[in-house]
Write a protein that holds these residues in place. Structure first.
Motif, short mmCIF file in Angstrom:
data_model
loop_
_atom_site.label_atom_id
_atom_site.label_comp_id
_atom_site.label_asym_id
_atom_site.label_seq_id
_atom_site.Cartn_x
_atom_site.Cartn_y
_atom_site.Cartn_z
N ILE A 217 0.84 -1.20 0.00
CA ILE A 217 0.00 0.00 0.00
C ILE A 217 0.88 1.25 0.00
CG2 ILE A 217 -1.64 1.33 1.38
CD1 ILE A 217 -2.87 -1.32 2.27
N LEU A 218 1.91 1.25 0.84
CA LEU A 218 2.83 2.39 0.86
C LEU A 218 3.45 2.60 -0.52
CD1 LEU A 218 4.65 1.74 4.26
CD2 LEU A 218 3.25 3.73 3.71
N ASP A 219 3.85 1.50 -1.16
CA ASP A 219 4.46 1.60 -2.48
C ASP A 219 3.47 2.16 -3.49
OD1 ASP A 219 6.66 1.13 -4.28
OD2 ASP A 219 5.49 -0.53 -5.10
N ALA A 220 2.20 1.73 -3.41
CA ALA A 220 1.18 2.23 -4.34
C ALA A 220 0.92 3.72 -4.13
CB ALA A 220 -0.11 1.43 -4.19
N VAL A 221 0.85 4.14 -2.86
CA VAL A 221 0.63 5.56 -2.57
C VAL A 221 1.78 6.40 -3.09
CG1 VAL A 221 0.43 7.25 -0.71
CG2 VAL A 221 -0.88 5.14 -0.59
N VAL A 222 3.00 5.94 -2.85
CA VAL A 222 4.17 6.71 -3.29
C VAL A 222 4.27 6.71 -4.81
CG1 VAL A 222 6.69 6.81 -3.22
CG2 VAL A 222 5.41 6.30 -1.14
N ASP A 223 3.99 5.56 -5.45
CA ASP A 223 4.01 5.53 -6.92
C ASP A 223 2.94 6.45 -7.50
OD1 ASP A 223 6.09 3.77 -6.94
OD2 ASP A 223 4.87 1.98 -7.33
N ARG A 269 6.15 14.88 3.24
CA ARG A 269 7.25 15.07 4.18
C ARG A 269 7.15 14.15 5.39
NH1 ARG A 269 9.07 21.05 5.70
NH2 ARG A 269 9.89 20.87 3.58
N PRO A 270 5.96 13.98 6.04
CA PRO A 270 5.91 13.06 7.19
C PRO A 270 6.21 11.60 6.82
CG PRO A 270 4.01 14.53 7.18
CD PRO A 270 4.67 14.67 5.86
N LEU A 271 6.00 11.24 5.55
CA LEU A 271 6.24 9.86 5.16
C LEU A 271 7.71 9.47 5.33
CD1 LEU A 271 4.15 9.10 1.95
CD2 LEU A 271 4.01 8.01 4.16
N VAL A 272 8.60 10.42 5.15
CA VAL A 272 10.03 10.12 5.29
C VAL A 272 10.31 9.64 6.71
CG1 VAL A 272 12.36 11.05 5.13
CG2 VAL A 272 10.62 11.80 3.51
N GLY A 273 9.82 10.39 7.70
CA GLY A 273 10.02 9.98 9.09
C GLY A 273 9.30 8.70 9.43
N MET A 274 8.08 8.50 8.87
CA MET A 274 7.34 7.28 9.14
C MET A 274 8.08 6.05 8.64
SD MET A 274 3.55 8.68 8.09
CE MET A 274 2.92 7.01 7.87
N LEU A 275 8.62 6.12 7.44
CA LEU A 275 9.32 4.97 6.88
C LEU A 275 10.62 4.69 7.63
CD1 LEU A 275 8.62 5.68 3.12
CD2 LEU A 275 7.79 3.75 4.46
N ASP A 288 10.76 -9.47 7.90
CA ASP A 288 11.38 -10.30 6.88
C ASP A 288 12.35 -9.49 6.04
OD1 ASP A 288 11.05 -13.03 5.28
OD2 ASP A 288 11.08 -11.39 3.82
N GLU A 289 13.45 -10.11 5.62
CA GLU A 289 14.48 -9.41 4.85
C GLU A 289 13.94 -8.89 3.53
OE1 GLU A 289 17.94 -11.73 4.34
OE2 GLU A 289 18.42 -11.85 6.49
N GLU A 290 13.06 -9.65 2.90
CA GLU A 290 12.48 -9.19 1.63
C GLU A 290 11.66 -7.93 1.85
OE1 GLU A 290 11.61 -9.25 -2.45
OE2 GLU A 290 13.10 -10.33 -1.24
N LEU A 291 10.91 -7.87 2.95
CA LEU A 291 10.13 -6.68 3.25
C LEU A 291 11.05 -5.51 3.60
CD1 LEU A 291 7.13 -8.07 5.33
CD2 LEU A 291 7.25 -7.55 2.90
N GLN A 292 12.16 -5.79 4.22
CA GLN A 292 13.12 -4.72 4.53
C GLN A 292 13.62 -4.06 3.24
OE1 GLN A 292 16.26 -5.82 7.24
NE2 GLN A 292 14.92 -7.15 8.46
N ARG A 293 13.97 -4.88 2.26
CA ARG A 293 14.41 -4.31 0.97
C ARG A 293 13.28 -3.53 0.31
NH1 ARG A 293 17.31 -9.32 0.84
NH2 ARG A 293 15.52 -10.38 -0.11
N TYR A 294 12.07 -4.07 0.41
CA TYR A 294 10.89 -3.42 -0.16
C TYR A 294 10.69 -2.05 0.48
CZ TYR A 294 6.06 -3.47 -1.97
OH TYR A 294 4.89 -3.21 -2.63
N LEU A 295 10.78 -1.99 1.79
CA LEU A 295 10.56 -0.74 2.50
C LEU A 295 11.65 0.28 2.20
CD1 LEU A 295 8.84 0.83 4.52
CD2 LEU A 295 10.18 -0.18 6.36
N ARG A 296 12.90 -0.17 2.10
CA ARG A 296 13.99 0.76 1.77
C ARG A 296 13.78 1.38 0.39
NH1 ARG A 296 17.21 -3.55 3.99
NH2 ARG A 296 17.92 -3.01 6.11
N ASP A 297 13.29 0.56 -0.54
CA ASP A 297 13.02 1.09 -1.89
C ASP A 297 11.92 2.15 -1.83
OD1 ASP A 297 13.21 0.87 -4.91
OD2 ASP A 297 11.11 0.36 -4.61
#
Length: 409
Positions: A217-223, A269-275, A288-297
């Motif tokens: 969902i975060l990825d969809a919102v940011v995209d 701007r608040p999303l940066v701190g949230m992530l 999970d490590e896969e989710l960690q990579r996902y979140l960093r992206d």
């Protein structure tokens, strides 16, 4: 106190965060919604009980299923091991099926839900009343709050409308628990049907649980911010052209776009701190490590978008300054032209006034001598006529030189 929704196959998943009476107890009847005190949530009477929140699910596009009324439930689905197993039609059915499904996960999507629907969800999943109040009222700033085992996330989505050339903002509230994810939308954006379709096509990712859905969902919102950035960039290019063209309506357009960028900045701007807060909890919550990579992206994309929005605000401020300078220069040029026209007009008036004064002198002398009174001594004087002509000439010449010296002629 024993678990109200005791599921022997998975006792560890709900025991610590579901308040449940004993199996022998007969639950009291649910009070009417209007009589419920503030901050308390009614509990369903049993696995098969229904509430006033039990409305048929829609088809995902806002339309109700045939034969039932239209409710705010956009989609309600159950998953196990990353695969879709059921789409219950009501909240009560969703609750019952989730209790009967070991290691299952419920994904419930709502759009502008009623108070009764959220109260029903709060009673079933033990949602914190402050988070439920925020979801009901909307108009919240993006934030991330953790209430025990439940994570509450507020996101501001955006989309660019080509026809009016403006940015439309929506609000999304997400409740994430161990085996459930609830989305509450206020506005047209974001379109979560694409997220659901994407996750269902990737069972391995969906099997990682509600956290994986949150990151999707975060990825969809940011995209979704990318088309907004492109549209705003195009608007700024058009505004720059209009500024140097001298369009009188450009100031209003700059102001309106600046306001939209303020809202966009509040969303990103608040999303940066949230992530970064989510990334800080990787080790603590065993992400999970896969989710960690996902979140960093996703965090990288958010940082890029936030920097672009900051650049847009600065660019609009500079454009507004340039436009004000150009308007001032144009006003000065117009004032100068008016002043020059007034000066030229004044010079012409001076010339006209000077010649009028010069011609008035002989007219005055001639008028006096034209009275033909008998007692005028100059009438019988032999030099009277030459004297009158000479007097007229002297007065006219004197006035001419006086006006000439003063640059009136």
């Amino acid at each position: 106190m024993p678990d109200r929704h005791d599921r022997p196959a998975r006792p560890s998943k709900r025991h610590s965060w579901r308040r449940q009476p004993s199996a022998d107890a007969t639950p009291p009847p649910d009070p009417a919604p209007a009589a419920r005190p503030h901050g308390t949530w009614p509990a369903p009477a049993g696995p098969d009980a229904t509430s006033d929140a039990d409305v048929p699910a829609t088809d995902g596009q806002g339309g109700g299923r045939p034969g039932g009324p239209v409710g705010s439930i956009v989609q309600s689905s159950l998953y196990r091991d990353g695969r879709h197993i059921a789409s219950p039609g009501t909240l009560a059915e969703t609750f019952r099926r989730l209790r009967e499904t070991p290691d299952g996960m419920a994904w419930i999507g709502l759009q502008r839900p009623s108070e009764a629907e959220l109260h029903s969800l709060a009673a079933e999943f033990d949602l914190h009343e402050l988070a439920v109040e925020d979801a009901l009222e909307a108009h919240q700033r993006p934030k991330l709050e953790r209430y025990g085992d439940t994570l509450f996330v507020v996101l501001r989505a955006a989309r660019y409308l080509d026809a009016p050339e403006e940015v439309d903002f929506g609000e999304l509230h997400v409740f994430i628990g161990r085996d459930f994810l609830i989305t509450v939308r206020h506005g047209a954006a974001p379109d979560l049907s694409a997220v659901r379709h994407r996750m269902e096509e990737d069972p391995a990712l969906l099997a990682l649980g509600p956290e994986a859905v949150l990151y999707a969902i975060l990825d969809a919102v940011v995209d979704g911010y990318a088309p907004v950035v492109a549209g705003v960039q195009n608007d700024i290019d058009e505004i720059e052209t209009e500024v140097f063209r001298g369009d009188p309506e450009v100031s209003r357009r700059i102001y309106e776009l600046s306001r939209e960028m303020v809202e966009f900045q509040r969303a990103t701007r608040p999303l940066v701190g949230m992530l970064h807060a989510l990334m800080a909890g990787f080790a603590k919550y065993g992400t999970d490590e896969e989710l960690q990579r996902y979140l960093r992206d996703v965090a990288d994309h958010v940082t890029h978008i936030s920097e672009r929005v900051d650049g847009f605000r600065q660019a609009l401020t500079d454009i507004l300054t340039v436009n004000a300078t150009l308007v001032t220069q144009q006003q000065n040029a117009e004032m100068r032209a008016l002043a020059e026209a007034g000066f030229e007009q004044n010079e012409e008036i001076k010339k006209i006034s000077s010649w009028a004064a010069i011609l008035f002198a002989p007219t005055l002398v001639g008028t006096i001598y034209g009275m033909n009174f008998e007692n005028m001594p100059e009438l019988g004087w032999g030099f009277g006529y030459p004297f009158a002509i000479l007097l007229m000439a002297v007065v006219c010449v004197s006035l001419y030189f006086i006006f000439k010296r003063r640059h009136w002629l």
